[in-house]
Design a protein around this motif. Structure first.
Motif, PDB file in Angstrom:
ATOM      1  N   MET A   1      59.653  57.537  15.005  1.00 17.61           N
ATOM      2  CA  MET A   1      58.799  57.214  16.064  1.00 17.61           C
ATOM      3  C   MET A   1      59.385  57.038  17.223  1.00 17.61           C
ATOM      4  O   MET A   1      58.894  57.489  18.249  1.00 17.61           O
ATOM      5  CB  MET A   1      58.469  55.536  15.618  1.00 17.61           C
ATOM      6  CG  MET A   1      57.501  55.623  14.496  1.00 17.61           C
ATOM      7  SD  MET A   1      55.810  56.285  14.579  1.00 17.61           S
ATOM      8  CE  MET A   1      54.899  55.844  13.100  1.00 17.61           C
ATOM      9  N   ASN A   2      60.695  56.693  17.366  1.00 20.33           N
ATOM     10  CA  ASN A   2      61.499  56.828  18.456  1.00 20.33           C
ATOM     11  C   ASN A   2      61.275  58.169  19.322  1.00 20.33           C
ATOM     12  O   ASN A   2      61.381  58.274  20.434  1.00 20.33           O
ATOM     13  CB  ASN A   2      62.891  56.216  18.653  1.00 20.33           C
ATOM     14  CG  ASN A   2      62.568  54.477  18.378  1.00 20.33           C
ATOM     15  OD1 ASN A   2      61.635  53.929  19.024  1.00 20.33           O
ATOM     16  ND2 ASN A   2      63.488  53.909  17.966  1.00 20.33           N
ATOM     17  N   GLU A   3      61.800  59.200  18.280  1.00 22.08           N
ATOM     18  CA  GLU A   3      61.961  60.394  18.775  1.00 22.08           C
ATOM     19  C   GLU A   3      60.491  60.894  19.565  1.00 22.08           C
ATOM     20  O   GLU A   3      60.311  61.609  20.424  1.00 22.08           O
ATOM     21  CB  GLU A   3      62.276  61.219  17.637  1.00 22.08           C
ATOM     22  CG  GLU A   3      62.593  63.031  18.262  1.00 22.08           C
ATOM     23  CD  GLU A   3      63.043  63.665  17.033  1.00 22.08           C
ATOM     24  OE1 GLU A   3      63.153  65.009  17.543  1.00 22.08           O
ATOM     25  OE2 GLU A   3      63.301  63.338  15.902  1.00 22.08           O
ATOM     26  N   LEU A   4      59.509  60.743  18.620  1.00 19.46           N
ATOM     27  CA  LEU A   4      58.114  60.991  19.061  1.00 19.46           C
ATOM     28  C   LEU A   4      57.975  60.455  20.532  1.00 19.46           C
ATOM     29  O   LEU A   4      57.501  61.145  21.591  1.00 19.46           O
ATOM     30  CB  LEU A   4      56.896  60.294  18.299  1.00 19.46           C
ATOM     31  CG  LEU A   4      55.654  60.721  18.728  1.00 19.46           C
ATOM     32  CD1 LEU A   4      55.229  62.119  18.638  1.00 19.46           C
ATOM     33  CD2 LEU A   4      54.694  60.133  17.555  1.00 19.46           C
ATOM     34  N   LEU A   5      58.324  59.361  20.594  1.00 13.29           N
ATOM     35  CA  LEU A   5      58.234  58.453  22.014  1.00 13.29           C
ATOM     36  C   LEU A   5      58.913  59.013  23.264  1.00 13.29           C
ATOM     37  O   LEU A   5      58.236  59.251  24.153  1.00 13.29           O
ATOM     38  CB  LEU A   5      58.434  56.972  21.914  1.00 13.29           C
ATOM     39  CG  LEU A   5      58.532  56.078  23.008  1.00 13.29           C
ATOM     40  CD1 LEU A   5      57.141  56.054  23.444  1.00 13.29           C
ATOM     41  CD2 LEU A   5      59.086  54.497  22.705  1.00 13.29           C
ATOM     42  N   TRP A   6      60.295  59.526  22.784  1.00  9.33           N
ATOM     43  CA  TRP A   6      61.003  60.189  23.793  1.00  9.33           C
ATOM     44  C   TRP A   6      60.208  61.408  24.165  1.00  9.33           C
ATOM     45  O   TRP A   6      60.316  61.838  25.485  1.00  9.33           O
ATOM     46  CB  TRP A   6      62.437  60.577  23.131  1.00  9.33           C
ATOM     47  CG  TRP A   6      63.072  59.284  22.759  1.00  9.33           C
ATOM     48  CD1 TRP A   6      63.057  58.080  23.270  1.00  9.33           C
ATOM     49  CD2 TRP A   6      63.945  59.362  21.876  1.00  9.33           C
ATOM     50  NE1 TRP A   6      63.912  57.288  22.423  1.00  9.33           N
ATOM     51  CE2 TRP A   6      64.509  57.984  21.506  1.00  9.33           C
ATOM     52  CE3 TRP A   6      64.586  60.386  20.912  1.00  9.33           C
ATOM     53  CZ2 TRP A   6      65.592  57.710  20.594  1.00  9.33           C
ATOM     54  CZ3 TRP A   6      65.551  59.890  20.016  1.00  9.33           C
ATOM     55  CH2 TRP A   6      65.929  58.693  19.912  1.00  9.33           C
ATOM     56  N   HIS A   7      59.618  62.254  23.345  1.00  2.53           N
ATOM     57  CA  HIS A   7      59.139  63.608  23.716  1.00  2.53           C
ATOM     58  C   HIS A   7      57.598  63.301  24.436  1.00  2.53           C
ATOM     59  O   HIS A   7      57.671  64.022  25.246  1.00  2.53           O
ATOM     60  CB  HIS A   7      58.766  64.485  22.510  1.00  2.53           C
ATOM     61  CG  HIS A   7      59.785  65.115  21.730  1.00  2.53           C
ATOM     62  ND1 HIS A   7      59.946  66.404  21.994  1.00  2.53           N
ATOM     63  CD2 HIS A   7      60.971  64.628  21.050  1.00  2.53           C
ATOM     64  CE1 HIS A   7      61.287  66.781  21.397  1.00  2.53           C
ATOM     65  NE2 HIS A   7      61.695  65.755  20.932  1.00  2.53           N
ATOM     66  N   ILE A   8      56.965  62.231  24.067  1.00  2.00           N
ATOM     67  CA  ILE A   8      55.895  61.721  24.772  1.00  2.00           C
ATOM     68  C   ILE A   8      56.110  61.347  26.350  1.00  2.00           C
ATOM     69  O   ILE A   8      55.576  61.918  27.359  1.00  2.00           O
ATOM     70  CB  ILE A   8      55.041  60.758  24.172  1.00  2.00           C
ATOM     71  CG1 ILE A   8      54.555  61.154  22.766  1.00  2.00           C
ATOM     72  CG2 ILE A   8      54.087  59.991  25.029  1.00  2.00           C
ATOM     73  CD1 ILE A   8      53.847  60.263  22.176  1.00  2.00           C
ATOM     74  N   LYS A   9      57.174  60.643  26.476  1.00  2.00           N
ATOM     75  CA  LYS A   9      57.578  60.083  27.863  1.00  2.00           C
ATOM     76  C   LYS A   9      58.182  61.398  28.629  1.00  2.00           C
ATOM     77  O   LYS A   9      57.837  61.436  29.731  1.00  2.00           O
ATOM     78  CB  LYS A   9      58.597  59.093  27.649  1.00  2.00           C
ATOM     79  CG  LYS A   9      58.140  57.696  27.150  1.00  2.00           C
ATOM     80  CD  LYS A   9      59.136  56.518  27.176  1.00  2.00           C
ATOM     81  CE  LYS A   9      58.537  55.309  27.035  1.00  2.00           C
ATOM     82  NZ  LYS A   9      59.249  54.178  26.949  1.00  2.00           N
ATOM     83  N   ALA A  10      58.983  61.958  28.239  1.00  2.00           N
ATOM     84  CA  ALA A  10      59.529  63.485  28.787  1.00  2.00           C
ATOM     85  C   ALA A  10      58.540  64.307  29.193  1.00  2.00           C
ATOM     86  O   ALA A  10      58.517  64.730  30.294  1.00  2.00           O
ATOM     87  CB  ALA A  10      60.377  63.971  27.954  1.00  2.00           C
ATOM     88  N   LEU A  11      57.248  64.596  28.427  1.00  2.00           N
ATOM     89  CA  LEU A  11      56.380  65.293  28.619  1.00  2.00           C
ATOM     90  C   LEU A  11      55.484  64.825  29.754  1.00  2.00           C
ATOM     91  O   LEU A  11      55.082  65.385  30.796  1.00  2.00           O
ATOM     92  CB  LEU A  11      55.401  65.782  27.615  1.00  2.00           C
ATOM     93  CG  LEU A  11      54.459  66.834  27.645  1.00  2.00           C
ATOM     94  CD1 LEU A  11      54.863  68.240  28.075  1.00  2.00           C
ATOM     95  CD2 LEU A  11      53.976  66.761  26.349  1.00  2.00           C
ATOM     96  N   LEU A  12      55.249  63.610  29.649  1.00  2.00           N
ATOM     97  CA  LEU A  12      54.310  62.898  30.815  1.00  2.00           C
ATOM     98  C   LEU A  12      55.048  62.953  32.301  1.00  2.00           C
ATOM     99  O   LEU A  12      54.542  63.024  33.186  1.00  2.00           O
ATOM    100  CB  LEU A  12      54.050  61.392  30.412  1.00  2.00           C
ATOM    101  CG  LEU A  12      53.151  61.124  29.139  1.00  2.00           C
ATOM    102  CD1 LEU A  12      52.896  59.884  28.851  1.00  2.00           C
ATOM    103  CD2 LEU A  12      51.673  61.552  29.873  1.00  2.00           C
ATOM    104  N   ARG A  13      56.611  62.696  32.062  1.00  2.00           N
ATOM    105  CA  ARG A  13      57.331  62.726  33.312  1.00  2.00           C
ATOM    106  C   ARG A  13      57.248  64.000  34.047  1.00  2.00           C
ATOM    107  O   ARG A  13      56.954  64.121  35.205  1.00  2.00           O
ATOM    108  CB  ARG A  13      59.111  61.938  32.824  1.00  2.00           C
ATOM    109  CG  ARG A  13      59.709  61.925  34.135  1.00  2.00           C
ATOM    110  CD  ARG A  13      61.114  61.808  33.803  1.00  2.00           C
ATOM    111  NE  ARG A  13      61.716  62.858  32.753  1.00  2.00           N
ATOM    112  CZ  ARG A  13      62.102  62.646  31.630  1.00  2.00           C
ATOM    113  NH1 ARG A  13      61.604  61.322  31.013  1.00  2.00           N
ATOM    114  NH2 ARG A  13      62.559  63.338  30.852  1.00  2.00           N
ATOM    115  N   ARG A  14      57.611  65.064  33.133  1.00  2.00           N
ATOM    116  CA  ARG A  14      57.293  66.591  33.525  1.00  2.00           C
ATOM    117  C   ARG A  14      55.864  66.809  34.241  1.00  2.00           C
ATOM    118  O   ARG A  14      55.723  67.521  35.104  1.00  2.00           O
ATOM    119  CB  ARG A  14      57.754  67.617  32.731  1.00  2.00           C
ATOM    120  CG  ARG A  14      59.242  67.633  32.394  1.00  2.00           C
ATOM    121  CD  ARG A  14      59.755  68.664  31.585  1.00  2.00           C
ATOM    122  NE  ARG A  14      58.825  68.919  30.275  1.00  2.00           N
ATOM    123  CZ  ARG A  14      59.158  68.035  29.139  1.00  2.00           C
ATOM    124  NH1 ARG A  14      60.268  67.271  28.916  1.00  2.00           N
ATOM    125  NH2 ARG A  14      58.465  68.565  27.960  1.00  2.00           N
TER     126      ARG A  14
END
Length: 135
Positions: free
Chosen positions: A106-119
């Motif tokens: 779940m944390n890895e999914l969260l990291w990917h979501i946050k990175a994509l939203l930031r970009r």
């Protein structure tokens, strides 16, 4: 608040991901098929979509194709058990932004979501308004 749509036909997985992401500050809605997802899109503007590929009736590839026709900038992440290179190539050629294979922490999914939203600059568009004060 960031609005996320999860398209996943595995009901317990869908519910657990939405619960986790809601606890992380997202407004996370779960759809179990393409019909549900498109109905929800008619009612609400989502900031990001996380979708399985292997879904009943309409697969994630077709959903991503339709979403790309609707909005070229909407961040789309595939979360799927398909880990072959052809599926990844097909997803990226359609226009998805990220591809994660199950099982995923779940944390890895969260990291990917946050990175994509930031970009995508979506975090910058979010603002808090209290009375006449905005930040």
């Amino acid at each position: 608040m960031i609005k996320l749509l999860l398209i996943e036909d595995d009901i317990p997985l869908n519910e657990s991901i939405c619960f986790f992401l809601s606890g992380e500050g997202f407004e996370a809605d779960g759809a179990y098929c393409a019909d549900d997802a498109f109905r929800m899109f008619e009612q609400k503007k989502y900031d990001i979509v996380v979708s399985d590929v292997m879904l009943p009736s309409v697969d994630g590839f077709e959903i991503a194709r339709l979403l790309r026709n609707y909005d070229q900038t909407l961040p789309i992440i595939f979360l799927t058990a398909l880990d072959d290179i052809r599926s990844k190539e097909k997803g990226y050629s359609i226009g998805i932004d990220d591809y994660l294979t199950k099982p995923v922490a779940m944390n890895e999914l969260l990291w990917h979501i946050k990175a994509l939203l930031r970009r995508a600059g979506i975090y910058r568009r979010q603002k808090l308004e209290i009375g006449g004060f905005s930040m």
